[in-house]
Design a protein around this motif. Structure first.
Motif, PDB file in Angstrom:
ATOM      1  N   THR A 115      68.971  55.304  75.577  1.00 30.09           N
ATOM      2  CA  THR A 115      68.239  56.276  74.761  1.00 30.09           C
ATOM      3  C   THR A 115      68.985  57.599  74.764  1.00 30.09           C
ATOM      4  N   GLU A 116      68.759  58.406  73.705  1.00 27.67           N
ATOM      5  CA  GLU A 116      69.351  59.735  73.655  1.00 27.67           C
ATOM      6  C   GLU A 116      68.334  60.819  74.045  1.00 27.67           C
ATOM      7  N   ARG A 117      67.151  60.391  74.467  1.00 24.65           N
ATOM      8  CA  ARG A 117      66.082  61.346  74.790  1.00 24.65           C
ATOM      9  C   ARG A 117      65.909  61.498  76.302  1.00 24.65           C
ATOM     10  N   CYS A 118      65.404  62.660  76.708  1.00 19.76           N
ATOM     11  CA  CYS A 118      65.070  62.931  78.106  1.00 19.76           C
ATOM     12  C   CYS A 118      63.701  63.606  78.156  1.00 19.76           C
ATOM     13  N   GLY A 119      63.110  63.636  79.353  1.00 20.45           N
ATOM     14  CA  GLY A 119      61.825  64.305  79.507  1.00 20.45           C
ATOM     15  C   GLY A 119      61.923  65.790  79.240  1.00 20.45           C
ATOM     16  N   SER A 120      63.000  66.388  79.699  1.00 22.17           N
ATOM     17  CA  SER A 120      63.356  67.781  79.410  1.00 22.17           C
ATOM     18  C   SER A 120      64.866  67.790  79.242  1.00 22.17           C
ATOM     19  N   TYR A 121      65.409  68.865  78.674  1.00 22.77           N
ATOM     20  CA  TYR A 121      66.847  68.910  78.433  1.00 22.77           C
ATOM     21  C   TYR A 121      67.517  69.879  79.398  1.00 22.77           C
ATOM     22  N   CYS A 122      68.382  69.325  80.255  1.00 21.69           N
ATOM     23  CA  CYS A 122      69.143  70.151  81.199  1.00 21.69           C
ATOM     24  C   CYS A 122      70.209  70.925  80.427  1.00 21.69           C
ATOM     25  N   ARG A 123      70.332  72.188  80.706  1.00 21.23           N
ATOM     26  CA  ARG A 123      71.317  73.016  79.999  1.00 21.23           C
ATOM     27  C   ARG A 123      72.747  72.657  80.425  1.00 21.23           C
ATOM     28  N   TYR A 124      72.921  72.032  81.583  1.00 21.33           N
ATOM     29  CA  TYR A 124      74.267  71.697  82.076  1.00 21.33           C
ATOM     30  C   TYR A 124      74.674  70.271  81.740  1.00 21.33           C
ATOM     31  N   CYS A 125      73.904  69.586  80.929  1.00 15.45           N
ATOM     32  CA  CYS A 125      74.109  68.160  80.680  1.00 15.45           C
ATOM     33  C   CYS A 125      75.537  67.862  80.220  1.00 15.45           C
ATOM     34  N   PHE A 126      76.155  66.819  80.820  1.00 15.57           N
ATOM     35  CA  PHE A 126      77.518  66.457  80.419  1.00 15.57           C
ATOM     36  C   PHE A 126      77.513  65.536  79.203  1.00 15.57           C
TER      37      PHE A 126
END
Length: 364
Positions: A100-111
């Protein structure tokens, strides 16, 4: 799932960042790969009441520094190691399945800023095709479900994915990489989840949840309760953290985080050096400082709690960062590599003080 109002989705484009509000055009957001703001109500309330809001806000709240952070969008060569759509096979024993391309929240540091929160053709469209590849590769002993976060999917969807993996005899474990225990631990109250893990067990495989606690303030009492419940159901737990400037670049905080993980039955696994990702490289800590922090962590932990490795997930492989020698060289070794002969080999590079990544160091 409740989500906070989106400051990156404002018609007037007067957007709220940590530092200040400013006017930004839609094209500027796209060109700079700025991830939408998205955070669960649970996490927002947890970081406020934790007493660590001034540090933890950087994980989910947009910063103007994202516009200035140089880097690339695929620091680990994921495109080059994709063998069928959505399935990566970089290291012999492991398959990485993007579900999936979704997350519960979006981390600003995501790689994986190039994927998360966007429609992406890197997500597996056909799990049967991926399973056929895995079945043809008996060296692959485990599969990691990632994305995005697999636990934003319904349990019924996870069961359908697992359906393709359970008949493969040479798989001995199925891992789920998730930050939902920090972002929305109530997801794990789902009464259908125990049956999913039992199915994995009955097929002769081990279900493993790889949590993503970066800071002690993320480990809520709800998360602790869910971990203990799932462990009693036979699920194993590992934790990975990312070393993040202004968030957890403090040996006392990380030692307390790892000690708490150990206490609740989650084995600290990796402490990742933050990657030079476009829009996120401002989270990087200099390598010499990272080594100081790691030494400080180890000085504060008992022997049985020192189970983590300080890792740089580089294009060439997972590199364990060992020490800065008196000869001015940074010593490392390959924890994982596509070439088996390189695994475990120690190598070094001349150290330069600002270096945050292998590519910042001179070649000889």
């Amino acid at each position: 799932m409740e989500t906070a109002a989106n400051p990156l989705n404002c018609r007037a484009h007067v957007l709220k960042f940590i530092e200040e509000s400013c006017v930004v055009s839609e094209s500027e957001l796209q060109v700079n790969n700025i991830t939408p703001y998205h955070v669960t109500k649970f996490y927002r309330e947890q970081i406020i009441k934790s007493g660590y809001y001034d540090q933890l806000k950087y994980i989910v709240e947009p910063s103007i520094k994202e516009f200035e952070s140089r880097g690339t969008l695929d620091t680990s060569g994921e495109h080059d190691n994709t063998v069928v759509p959505g399935l990566q096979h970089k290291y012999a024993q492991t398959g990485l399945l993007l579900v999936t391309e979704r997350c519960g929240s979006y981390c600003r540091y995501c790689f994986r800023k190039r994927i998360v929160g966007r429609v992406s053709d890197e997500i597996a469209p056909d799990f049967h095709q991926a399973a056929q590849y895995i079945a043809r590769h008996p060296e692959m002993t485990n599969v990691l479900l990632s994305g995005g976060d697999p636990f934003v999917l319904r349990t019924a969807n996870l069961n359908k994915i697992v359906d393709h993996l359970l008949p493969i005899n040479h798989l001995n474990s199925i891992r789920f990489g998730t930050k939902m225990l920090a972002y929305e631990p109530r997801r794990f109250e789902d009464s259908a989840l125990p049956a999913l893990f039992q199915r994995i067990h009955k097929a002769g495989k081990t279900p493993i949840i790889v949590t993503h606690f970066d800071h002690l303030g993320e480990i809520s009492s709800d998360a602790e309760h869910k971990v203990r419940t799932l462990r009693a159901q036979g699920v194993q737990f590992l934790n990975q953290s990312v070393l993040l400037a202004k968030v957890n670049d403090d040996p006392e905080i990380l030692a307390a985080t790892f000690a708490k993980c150990h206490e609740i039955g989650v084995r600290p696994y990796y402490l990742f050096q933050a990657r030079p990702v476009k829009g996120a490289s401002h989270f990087q800590v200099a390598l010499w400082r990272g080594l100081e922090i790691v030494r400080g962590i180890n000085q504060r932990l008992s022997g049985i709690e020192k189970t983590f490795k300080y890792i740089m997930s580089h294009y060439t492989g997972k590199i364990e960062i060992l020490d800065l020698g008196q000869d001015g060289r940074l010593y490392m070794r390959y924890h994982q590599n596509k070439v088996p002969e390189k695994i475990g080999k120690i190598f070094s590079r001349p150290h330069v003080a600002p270096a945050c990544w292998l590519d910042d160091l001179p070649a000889q």
